[in-house]
Write a protein that holds these residues in place. Sequence first.
Motif, PDB file in Angstrom:
ATOM      1  N   ASP A   1      -2.249  -2.684 -17.025  1.00  0.00           N
ATOM      2  CA  ASP A   1      -1.511  -3.643 -16.195  1.00  0.00           C
ATOM      3  C   ASP A   1      -2.280  -3.931 -14.904  1.00  0.00           C
ATOM      4  N   ARG A   2      -2.804  -5.152 -14.772  1.00  0.00           N
ATOM      5  CA  ARG A   2      -3.593  -5.520 -13.601  1.00  0.00           C
ATOM      6  C   ARG A   2      -2.727  -5.857 -12.384  1.00  0.00           C
ATOM      7  N   LYS A   3      -1.479  -6.222 -12.616  1.00  0.00           N
ATOM      8  CA  LYS A   3      -0.614  -6.620 -11.499  1.00  0.00           C
ATOM      9  C   LYS A   3      -0.245  -5.463 -10.587  1.00  0.00           C
ATOM     10  N   ASN A   4      -0.391  -4.242 -11.084  1.00  0.00           N
ATOM     11  CA  ASN A   4      -0.027  -3.109 -10.234  1.00  0.00           C
ATOM     12  C   ASN A   4      -1.168  -2.665  -9.321  1.00  0.00           C
ATOM     13  N   ARG A   5      -2.311  -3.348  -9.389  1.00  0.00           N
ATOM     14  CA  ARG A   5      -3.456  -2.964  -8.554  1.00  0.00           C
ATOM     15  C   ARG A   5      -3.152  -3.092  -7.067  1.00  0.00           C
ATOM     16  N   VAL A   6      -2.276  -4.019  -6.702  1.00  0.00           N
ATOM     17  CA  VAL A   6      -1.959  -4.242  -5.302  1.00  0.00           C
ATOM     18  C   VAL A   6      -1.266  -3.035  -4.682  1.00  0.00           C
ATOM     19  N   TYR A   7      -0.703  -2.173  -5.542  1.00  0.00           N
ATOM     20  CA  TYR A   7       0.013  -0.996  -5.050  1.00  0.00           C
ATOM     21  C   TYR A   7      -0.872   0.259  -5.028  1.00  0.00           C
ATOM     22  N   ASN A   8      -2.188   0.067  -5.247  1.00  0.00           N
ATOM     23  CA  ASN A   8      -3.138   1.192  -5.234  1.00  0.00           C
ATOM     24  C   ASN A   8      -2.729   2.297  -6.214  1.00  0.00           C
ATOM     25  N   ILE A   9      -2.376   1.878  -7.418  1.00  0.00           N
ATOM     26  CA  ILE A   9      -1.924   2.823  -8.428  1.00  0.00           C
ATOM     27  C   ILE A   9      -3.026   3.801  -8.832  1.00  0.00           C
TER      28      ILE A   9
ATOM     29  N   ASP B   1       0.818  -1.207   0.000  1.00  0.00           N
ATOM     30  CA  ASP B   1       0.000   0.000   0.000  1.00  0.00           C
ATOM     31  C   ASP B   1       0.858   1.267   0.000  1.00  0.00           C
ATOM     32  N   GLU B   2       2.002   1.194   0.705  1.00  0.00           N
ATOM     33  CA  GLU B   2       2.870   2.357   0.796  1.00  0.00           C
ATOM     34  C   GLU B   2       3.576   2.654  -0.532  1.00  0.00           C
ATOM     35  N   VAL B   3       3.724   1.611  -1.368  1.00  0.00           N
ATOM     36  CA  VAL B   3       4.410   1.800  -2.644  1.00  0.00           C
ATOM     37  C   VAL B   3       3.682   2.825  -3.512  1.00  0.00           C
ATOM     38  N   GLY B   4       2.348   2.696  -3.598  1.00  0.00           N
ATOM     39  CA  GLY B   4       1.562   3.617  -4.398  1.00  0.00           C
ATOM     40  C   GLY B   4       1.638   5.044  -3.889  1.00  0.00           C
ATOM     41  N   ARG B   5       1.627   5.221  -2.585  1.00  0.00           N
ATOM     42  CA  ARG B   5       1.718   6.573  -2.014  1.00  0.00           C
ATOM     43  C   ARG B   5       3.060   7.210  -2.336  1.00  0.00           C
ATOM     44  N   VAL B   6       4.124   6.416  -2.257  1.00  0.00           N
ATOM     45  CA  VAL B   6       5.452   6.947  -2.601  1.00  0.00           C
ATOM     46  C   VAL B   6       5.506   7.301  -4.083  1.00  0.00           C
ATOM     47  N   PHE B   7       4.876   6.471  -4.929  1.00  0.00           N
ATOM     48  CA  PHE B   7       4.885   6.732  -6.370  1.00  0.00           C
ATOM     49  C   PHE B   7       4.257   8.077  -6.688  1.00  0.00           C
ATOM     50  N   TYR B   8       3.064   8.330  -6.147  1.00  0.00           N
ATOM     51  CA  TYR B   8       2.397   9.589  -6.463  1.00  0.00           C
ATOM     52  C   TYR B   8       3.121  10.793  -5.877  1.00  0.00           C
ATOM     53  N   SER B   9       3.723  10.618  -4.720  1.00  0.00           N
ATOM     54  CA  SER B   9       4.521  11.706  -4.156  1.00  0.00           C
ATOM     55  C   SER B   9       5.695  12.021  -5.066  1.00  0.00           C
ATOM     56  N   THR B  10       6.279  10.966  -5.669  1.00  0.00           N
ATOM     57  CA  THR B  10       7.375  11.158  -6.623  1.00  0.00           C
ATOM     58  C   THR B  10       6.893  11.914  -7.848  1.00  0.00           C
ATOM     59  N   VAL B  11       5.702  11.558  -8.350  1.00  0.00           N
ATOM     60  CA  VAL B  11       5.143  12.234  -9.522  1.00  0.00           C
ATOM     61  C   VAL B  11       4.899  13.711  -9.230  1.00  0.00           C
ATOM     62  N   TYR B  12       4.279  14.002  -8.081  1.00  0.00           N
ATOM     63  CA  TYR B  12       3.991  15.394  -7.730  1.00  0.00           C
ATOM     64  C   TYR B  12       5.271  16.230  -7.700  1.00  0.00           C
ATOM     65  N   PHE B  13       6.267  15.683  -7.056  1.00  0.00           N
ATOM     66  CA  PHE B  13       7.506  16.436  -6.909  1.00  0.00           C
ATOM     67  C   PHE B  13       8.203  16.612  -8.254  1.00  0.00           C
TER      68      PHE B  13
END
Length: 442
Positions: free
Chosen positions: A214-222, A81-93
């Motif tokens: 990509d359905r496999k990335n759903r676990v990361y709350n993309i 779950d934390e992976v997706g939050r880090v991803f979007y924070s990376t995108v914003y920055f």
Amino acid sequence: MKLTTSYRDIWKVSLPIIIGSAAQNVVAMTDSVFLYYTGEEDFAAIGFVAAFYLIVAAIGFGFSRGGQIMMARRAGQGKPDEVGRVFYSTVYFELALAIIMFLFMTHGAYWLFASLVDSDVIFYKSLEYLEMRKWGVFASYFGVACIALYTGIARPLFIILDTFLLAATNIFLDRALIFGMYGFPEMGIAGAGLASTIAEYVALLVFLIYMVLDRKNRVYNIFKLPKWDPVIIREIVGLSVPIVAMSVVGLGSGFIFFGLVDNFGERALATTNIVRIAYLILSIPAWGFCTGINTMASYFVGANQPENVRTVLWKTSFLCLGITTLMIVPLLAFPRYFLYPILGDERAYLIDAAYPVFWVLWGILSTFSFGSIFFNGLIGAGETRFALKIQTLVAVLYVVLIFLVVHSEWGTMSLAWAVEILYWIAIFVVAWLFFRKPKWSR
């Protein structure tokens, strides 16, 4: 995601990244090769301004590496779950950073280039290229955030296809816009900048479509768009600032190198650009392994297995050395068969002048294979501030030595390039000594 220190897992993580991390190298190399045929001045100018834009790209890539390391750490800790939050924070920055870099290239590049370049022709042609190229920074920075996600979770396979698409699009548009083919206007060096910009947007669009399918990335709350999280942003910035500083110091010293070589004359700068093209191609495996070792070192630290970090560092270094050697030996033995089909005979004298430096390049790449891998092991393990101190000190010494060589009567092009061998030896020795400390093993 589960990783081991086996060569199979090193390949699993690194091979797609080797190809994917070649994106900016491929763009810079393609622009250089096509401009080689337009004239020596264009070819010399692209060598200078492409080195500058690689720094711009490296800044965005450096911040994405911070996000990548955090995502790999969360994956190693079993916190999808934390992976997706880090991803979007990376995108914003990254998008905020892209705006800043665009403004700098619009208003600050003129003064920077004026302080480094003696030739008026090189100066104005570099600005002509950058005027078109600067618009690609938004696609570049957003793209590296997406790459960081798939690299951090050790699923970078699609990056290969997307990089091939980027390269193919850039090659087609370079040919069309530089020379005015297929009904497009003839734009020269400005066309190279526009072609590369369009290619980056095409590659980003395709990558986003893949992420949606990509359905496999759903676990990361993309697909759960979180709010701006200042805590995660600060963590990414805290981890990334040393990485970015290291990229700026490393590539910046190379950029200064090109500026100093201009003192030898435009012919020397064009010859150096030949060597740079070979360097861009031959260093692709090393940079891919470096990014892969970021993920693997961070994963093992997150999994509380620090003893595996040293093992994977040595295995990756020898693997990198073997591949790099296999690539450069044919070039040294049969340079005409490899370079003439790409660069042709129009300015064959530049290839002949560059050939002695290729032997120095072998020494650089051999030391690079160990120095860069161990150095990026420090980054992946979270020792970014220590790594920054090392690189800053060594880079300062590097620039001083280059300055002495270029401005001395005994200085030669080969000797100027050879200074980089000392650079990577120093980096490797310090990083190797660090990982030998009992404190690290505990």
